[in-house]
Motif scaffolding. Sequence first.
Motif, short mmCIF file in Angstrom:
data_model
loop_
_atom_site.label_atom_id
_atom_site.label_comp_id
_atom_site.label_asym_id
_atom_site.label_seq_id
_atom_site.Cartn_x
_atom_site.Cartn_y
_atom_site.Cartn_z
N SER A 140 0.94 -1.07 -0.05
CA SER A 140 0.01 -0.04 -0.08
C SER A 140 0.96 1.21 0.08
O SER A 140 1.72 1.34 0.77
CB SER A 140 -1.00 -0.13 1.28
N PHE B 295 -1.36 7.13 2.23
CA PHE B 295 -1.95 8.64 1.69
C PHE B 295 -0.68 9.52 1.53
O PHE B 295 0.13 9.54 2.36
CB PHE B 295 -2.81 9.14 2.99
N PRO B 296 -0.67 10.05 0.50
CA PRO B 296 -1.70 10.23 -0.54
C PRO B 296 -1.23 9.33 -1.95
O PRO B 296 -2.37 9.57 -2.65
CB PRO B 296 -1.40 11.81 -1.09
N ASP C 170 -2.14 6.13 -2.50
CA ASP C 170 -3.36 5.31 -2.96
C ASP C 170 -4.41 6.26 -3.26
O ASP C 170 -5.34 5.85 -4.11
CB ASP C 170 -3.90 4.38 -1.70
N PHE C 171 -4.40 7.44 -2.60
CA PHE C 171 -5.60 8.39 -3.21
C PHE C 171 -5.35 8.88 -4.58
O PHE C 171 -6.33 8.85 -5.33
CB PHE C 171 -5.52 9.68 -2.11
N PHE C 172 -4.18 8.98 -4.95
CA PHE C 172 -3.86 9.72 -6.22
C PHE C 172 -4.24 8.47 -7.18
O PHE C 172 -4.84 8.63 -8.28
CB PHE C 172 -2.42 9.95 -6.53
N ARG C 173 -3.93 7.07 -6.92
CA ARG C 173 -4.15 6.01 -7.57
C ARG C 173 -5.79 5.84 -7.78
O ARG C 173 -6.02 5.64 -8.97
CB ARG C 173 -3.68 4.83 -6.90
N GLU C 174 -6.33 5.95 -6.80
CA GLU C 174 -7.91 5.85 -6.90
C GLU C 174 -8.44 7.02 -7.54
O GLU C 174 -9.25 6.98 -8.67
CB GLU C 174 -8.63 5.85 -5.26
N ASP C 175 -8.03 8.20 -7.67
CA ASP C 175 -8.49 9.33 -8.26
C ASP C 175 -8.16 9.12 -9.84
O ASP C 175 -8.98 9.66 -10.61
CB ASP C 175 -7.67 10.52 -7.73
N LYS D 291 -10.76 6.98 -11.10
CA LYS D 291 -12.12 7.81 -11.28
C LYS D 291 -12.18 8.63 -12.56
O LYS D 291 -12.88 9.00 -13.34
CB LYS D 291 -12.25 8.88 -10.00
#
Length: 339
Positions: free
Chosen positions: A311, A314-315, A317-322, A325
């Motif tokens: 993992s 943050f950030p 994984d957040f960038f990856r999820e973004d 999207k």
Amino acid sequence: MKYKLLGRSGLKVSELCLGTMGFGTENGWGADKDTSFGILDTFTNAGGNFIDTANIYKLGTSEKILGEYISNRDRDYFVLATKYSLHDNKTNPNASGNNRKNMLRSVEESLKRLKTDFIDVLYLHIWDDITPIDEVLRAMDDLIRQGKVNYAAISDTPAWVVAKGNTLAELMGWSQFITLQVEYSLLQRTPERELIPMAKHYGMTVTPWAPLAGGALTGKYLRGEHGRIKPESNRLNDNSVRITKAVVEIADELGISPGNVALQWTRQQNFSCIPIVGATKVSQLEDNLQVIDVELTAAHLQKLDEASAISLGFPGDFFREDAVKLNSFGGFYDRVEKR
């Protein structure tokens, strides 16, 4: 052996770096002088010129062996990297740490042991969380201006500290850190969170230590050869076993050693990387040298990446999820990437 530029410098170094932490027999293990000379002969005969040591390795014996070996050869052929920060001296409060006083003392002692007038690459060995980074860089820059050091480097330090240092050095006209040494392997990928992206941004070469995870990725622990490793080590847990089995499977498919697979994985990442290969036996180095002829396929890399995935937190994984999207909305992210 091919040669690569070290960081944003014009310094040409071999595509593998020889680690000499095991040169010397203090602490009941390591290579004696004759064996160390044999390892050095094997490395140089293969075209290797990049050698890594530290003032603390074997209490200075590693540097002494290198000094004796190189003093009878062409000094300018070799790119010697050593480190300062650590020292076992309980009577002198400034005999350790990142401060200017310890740096200057350590460099003078290293020069004597190495029997040379200059050090090619000087690493800060480990961040002490005390000394201001501007003190470190100004002192290194002074040594470079004096001709005692050619290039500045840093090891085992938080990404934000290195970033602050290189930005400050650029502003002040000081020599910047050109290479970053950290633990990095299929069993230790956490530098991908902050350290490696930072190194890429500043054009630094990453020189991973323990790219074979202390031998775990050679499969020796699967064979029950535990040696000096502690039972609670993370190199012996279920996760490491699963990753090592994936390495062994690819090695069997290609007809090469597992160590070559693990080393090549570091060399085929999307950043400048020169792994440090340590050896206390000539046979160990001979096997590691075979990696220069190895090429992993995209399928091999995917298998290893999936087996060892971490993992990013943050950030990351957040960038990856973004990104996922954004891709779902008409491929906007793809268009931004291409631009």
